[in-house]
Design a protein around this motif. Structure first.
Motif, mmCIF file in Angstrom:
data_model
loop_
_atom_site.group_PDB
_atom_site.id
_atom_site.type_symbol
_atom_site.label_atom_id
_atom_site.label_comp_id
_atom_site.label_asym_id
_atom_site.label_seq_id
_atom_site.Cartn_x
_atom_site.Cartn_y
_atom_site.Cartn_z
ATOM 1 N N PRO A 1 0.850 -1.319 -0.116
ATOM 2 C CA PRO A 1 0.097 0.044 -0.175
ATOM 3 C C PRO A 1 0.929 1.409 0.017
ATOM 4 O O PRO A 1 0.564 2.345 -0.474
ATOM 5 C CB PRO A 1 -0.751 -0.212 1.570
ATOM 6 N N VAL A 2 2.019 1.185 0.777
ATOM 7 C CA VAL A 2 2.900 2.381 0.705
ATOM 8 C C VAL A 2 3.382 2.656 -0.789
ATOM 9 O O VAL A 2 3.277 3.947 -1.188
ATOM 10 C CB VAL A 2 4.435 2.068 1.369
ATOM 11 N N ALA A 3 3.827 1.647 -1.706
ATOM 12 C CA ALA A 3 3.838 1.948 -3.095
ATOM 13 C C ALA A 3 2.689 2.296 -3.985
ATOM 14 O O ALA A 3 2.825 3.152 -4.751
ATOM 15 C CB ALA A 3 4.670 0.708 -3.590
ATOM 16 N N THR A 4 1.429 1.696 -3.757
ATOM 17 C CA THR A 4 0.448 1.727 -4.677
ATOM 18 C C THR A 4 -1.024 2.091 -4.025
ATOM 19 O O THR A 4 -1.887 2.132 -4.941
ATOM 20 C CB THR A 4 0.204 0.357 -5.362
ATOM 21 N N GLY A 5 -1.055 2.187 -2.745
ATOM 22 C CA GLY A 5 -2.445 2.221 -2.101
ATOM 23 C C GLY A 5 -2.405 3.488 -1.316
ATOM 24 O O GLY A 5 -1.906 4.365 -1.623
ATOM 25 N N GLU A 6 -3.549 3.375 -0.406
ATOM 26 C CA GLU A 6 -3.794 4.525 0.483
ATOM 27 C C GLU A 6 -2.992 4.558 1.686
ATOM 28 O O GLU A 6 -2.598 3.420 2.294
ATOM 29 C CB GLU A 6 -5.107 4.623 0.890
ATOM 30 N N ILE A 7 -2.377 5.404 2.205
ATOM 31 C CA ILE A 7 -1.650 5.593 3.378
ATOM 32 C C ILE A 7 -2.029 6.706 4.398
ATOM 33 O O ILE A 7 -2.733 7.523 3.690
ATOM 34 C CB ILE A 7 -0.042 5.557 3.452
ATOM 35 N N ASP A 8 -1.809 6.699 5.752
ATOM 36 C CA ASP A 8 -1.921 7.934 6.440
ATOM 37 C C ASP A 8 -0.576 8.960 6.385
ATOM 38 O O ASP A 8 0.309 8.419 7.030
ATOM 39 C CB ASP A 8 -2.218 7.632 7.761
ATOM 40 N N ALA A 9 -0.847 9.728 5.779
ATOM 41 C CA ALA A 9 0.413 10.527 5.312
ATOM 42 C C ALA A 9 0.910 11.213 6.641
ATOM 43 O O ALA A 9 -0.098 11.766 7.351
ATOM 44 C CB ALA A 9 0.489 11.544 4.191
ATOM 45 N N VAL A 10 1.961 11.465 7.041
ATOM 46 C CA VAL A 10 2.274 12.440 8.362
ATOM 47 C C VAL A 10 2.985 13.608 7.998
ATOM 48 O O VAL A 10 4.037 13.654 7.240
ATOM 49 C CB VAL A 10 2.987 11.566 9.299
ATOM 50 N N HIS A 11 2.459 14.841 8.487
ATOM 51 C CA HIS A 11 3.429 16.192 8.077
ATOM 52 C C HIS A 11 3.972 16.584 9.275
ATOM 53 O O HIS A 11 3.214 17.403 9.921
ATOM 54 C CB HIS A 11 2.012 16.954 7.355
ATOM 55 N N GLU A 12 5.207 16.398 9.288
ATOM 56 C CA GLU A 12 5.938 16.589 10.381
ATOM 57 C C GLU A 12 6.233 18.104 10.459
ATOM 58 O O GLU A 12 6.431 19.042 11.300
ATOM 59 C CB GLU A 12 7.150 15.742 10.728
ATOM 60 N N ASP A 13 6.875 18.464 8.946
ATOM 61 C CA ASP A 13 7.466 19.870 8.584
ATOM 62 C C ASP A 13 6.507 20.293 7.475
ATOM 63 O O ASP A 13 6.953 20.082 6.339
ATOM 64 C CB ASP A 13 8.882 19.701 8.382
ATOM 65 N N PRO A 14 5.688 21.350 7.926
ATOM 66 C CA PRO A 14 4.678 21.755 6.632
ATOM 67 C C PRO A 14 5.571 22.615 5.669
ATOM 68 O O PRO A 14 5.154 22.854 4.439
ATOM 69 C CB PRO A 14 3.715 22.684 7.632
ATOM 70 N N VAL A 15 6.544 23.334 6.132
ATOM 71 C CA VAL A 15 7.434 24.135 5.193
ATOM 72 C C VAL A 15 7.926 23.246 4.159
ATOM 73 O O VAL A 15 8.126 23.377 3.011
ATOM 74 C CB VAL A 15 8.478 24.938 5.892
ATOM 75 N N VAL A 16 8.741 21.914 4.577
ATOM 76 C CA VAL A 16 9.186 21.159 3.758
ATOM 77 C C VAL A 16 8.368 20.591 2.742
ATOM 78 O O VAL A 16 8.350 20.428 1.423
ATOM 79 C CB VAL A 16 10.084 20.023 4.461
ATOM 80 N N VAL A 17 7.467 20.040 3.522
ATOM 81 C CA VAL A 17 6.219 19.515 2.673
ATOM 82 C C VAL A 17 5.653 20.402 1.613
ATOM 83 O O VAL A 17 5.527 19.857 0.365
ATOM 84 C CB VAL A 17 5.037 19.052 3.544
ATOM 85 N N ALA A 18 5.398 21.630 1.864
ATOM 86 C CA ALA A 18 4.793 22.571 0.983
ATOM 87 C C ALA A 18 5.662 22.688 -0.373
ATOM 88 O O ALA A 18 5.400 22.922 -1.316
ATOM 89 C CB ALA A 18 4.550 23.895 1.569
ATOM 90 N N ALA A 19 7.209 23.003 0.165
ATOM 91 C CA ALA A 19 8.325 23.257 -0.816
ATOM 92 C C ALA A 19 7.993 22.184 -1.861
ATOM 93 O O ALA A 19 8.246 22.131 -2.899
ATOM 94 C CB ALA A 19 9.610 23.305 -0.170
#
Ligand code: GLU
Length: 441
Positions: free
Chosen positions: A354-372
């Motif tokens: 599922p990590v490769a092809t399905g649904e996961i619960d993403a965790v956003h630890e650092d919104p700045v890095v993620v937004a970039a």
């Protein structure tokens, strides 16, 4: 030089466990190394305890290990041969009737032990007069039959133990035929080894004293005496007798637990020898380095933790084709290559699918890095270089480096804080899924 012929002779009274597997493998390797032949012999004279189901199970266990056999024999097909040998021994005066009941023998043993004498059969039956024998027969007692051992020393050059000398006075004359006429192991085994021209008998050292009596029996029956090699027994990692957990661990259990057959083969082929254990994916690789004379007399220690380590190493080197049937439906070679270094069992591939092809619960630890990341995400096609391109671009934009850069990205893209190389995972995840995980949309 005699042609090499070895055998593995389990009794079909249960499934194979680790200890049996070692005996099977060492014999198989010995045969394959020398270009000889490997016989599977089912020791099923104990018809009360042997079952067809166990026999089938043993064959399935051997196939699972990858061990094939060139010849097959079943002792229950061979009773006529044992009867013939019995007659021969009677005629030559080496087999004598004894009438003691198990209780009488037990009592005699206890008396001997209390007198600090070895509990060796005193051959009382040899001293019976014809009248005494007739009296027993009239009472309805049926004799069992003992093989009269020659006194003195019986010696052989053991592949593992070197010269072994046994003082025959320390052994009881073995019972070869039960009172109901059934041949016992010592007789059937020697008749088969002799008749089927086994050149090397390789088995556990619990058989060392049997060997002395068996050598005399080979000779009494006019068979060629094989070469013997007795490997040491398996012990637990802490040096105790192989624990119930391990000793009785059947191959079926191990398979269930996700241990690969080559994990077991890799360990058992070298455990107790002077050669190092290496995780090999192919039996042929074990043949080349196999040398029974490099096995030690010291007990071999089996640590279950080693099985886990070898299993992981083995999977790391396993090709997609070898596991494809056991992976989640649709799994690709790229997926397998990405995750195989991070799993201890093939079944764990399902956790990464599922990590490769399905649904996961993403965790956003650092919104700045993620937004970039969303902003600089390159267009597809993606390959193993995309991760580097992406992280460099994010770093340039945010100044984040090292763990502060990689950790939040891994968490956002996989939902996990560790796992397979991101460079390999990222192309599997693909741009659409990556955007979804990074934006939460
Ligand atoms: N059936 C015997 C056993 O399992 C065979 C022993 C032998 O290899 O001679 O102990």
């Amino acid at each position: 030089m005699t042609d090499v012929s070895v055998r593995f002779a389990p009794s079909p009274t249960g499934r194979l466990h680790v200890g049996n597997a070692r005996g099977a493998l060492l014999n198989w390797l010995f045969a394959r190394k020398s270009g000889g032949s490997f016989l599977l012999r089912l020791d099923d004279t104990d018809t009360a305890r042997s079952t067809d189901e166990f026999a089938k199970g043993i064959e399935a266990d051997l196939r699972w290990l990858g061990l094939d056999w060139d010849r097959f024999a079943k002792q229950s097909d061979r009773f006529a041969l044992y009867a013939e040998a019995t007659e021969k021994l009677k005629a030559s005066g080496r087999l004598y009737p004894a009438y003691e009941t198990p209780e009488e023998l037990d009592l005699r043993r206890k008396i001997q032990l209390s007198q600090k004498k070895p509990p060796v059969y005193d051959r009382a039956a040899l001293k019976l007069s014809d009248a005494e024998r007739a009296k027993f027969e009239a009472e309805g007692r049926k004799p069992h039959w003992r093989f009269k051992l020659n006194r003195g020393t019986t010696a052989w050059d053991d592949i593992i133990h070197g010269r072994v000398e046994i003082d025959m006075a320390s052994l009881s004359d073995p019972v070869l035929v039960r009172s109901d006429g059934y041949p016992l192991y010592t007789l059937s085994s020697v008749v088969d080894d002799g008749d089927l021209k086994i050149s090397h008998v390789i088995r556990g050292e619990d058989h060392v004293t049997n060997t002395a009596a068996q050598i005399q029996l080979f000779e009494a029956l006019g068979y060629m005496v094989p070469v013997f090699g007795h490997f040491s027994l398996l012990l637990d990692a802490d040096g105790g007798g192989l624990s119930k957990r391990l000793g009785s661990l059947s191959l079926a259990d191990l398979r269930e637990q996700g241990i690969e057959p080559m994990t077991l083969n890799s360990l058992l082929a070298r455990l107790g020898s002077a050669d190092p254990v290496e995780a090999q994916t192919d039996l042929n690789a074990l043949i080349a380095g196999f040398d029974l004379s490099r096995f030690s007399r010291a007990a071999a220690r089996l640590d279950p933790h080693d099985l886990d380590l070898i299993n992981a190493k083995l999977l790391h080197a396993t090709d997609f084709a070898a596991v494809r049937d056991r992976l989640p439906a649709g799994a690709t070679e790229a997926f397998w290559l990405a995750i195989r270094g991070n799993i201890g069992r093939v079944a764990e591939a399902a956790d990464w699918w599922p990590v490769a092809t399905g649904e996961i619960d993403a965790v956003h630890e650092d919104p700045v890095v993620v937004a970039a990341a969303v902003e600089v995400l390159p267009p597809e096609p993606w390959d193993a270089t995309t991760w580097k391109v992406l992280t460099q671009a994010i770093s340039a934009k945010t100044g984040a480096k090292g763990k502060a850069l990689f950790h939040p990205l891994r968490l956002a893209l996989t939902g996990r804080d560790k796992g397979p190389e991101m460079a390999q995972l990222l192309p599997l995840i693909g741009r659409d899924r990556a955007v979804k995980r990074l934006t939460g949309k």
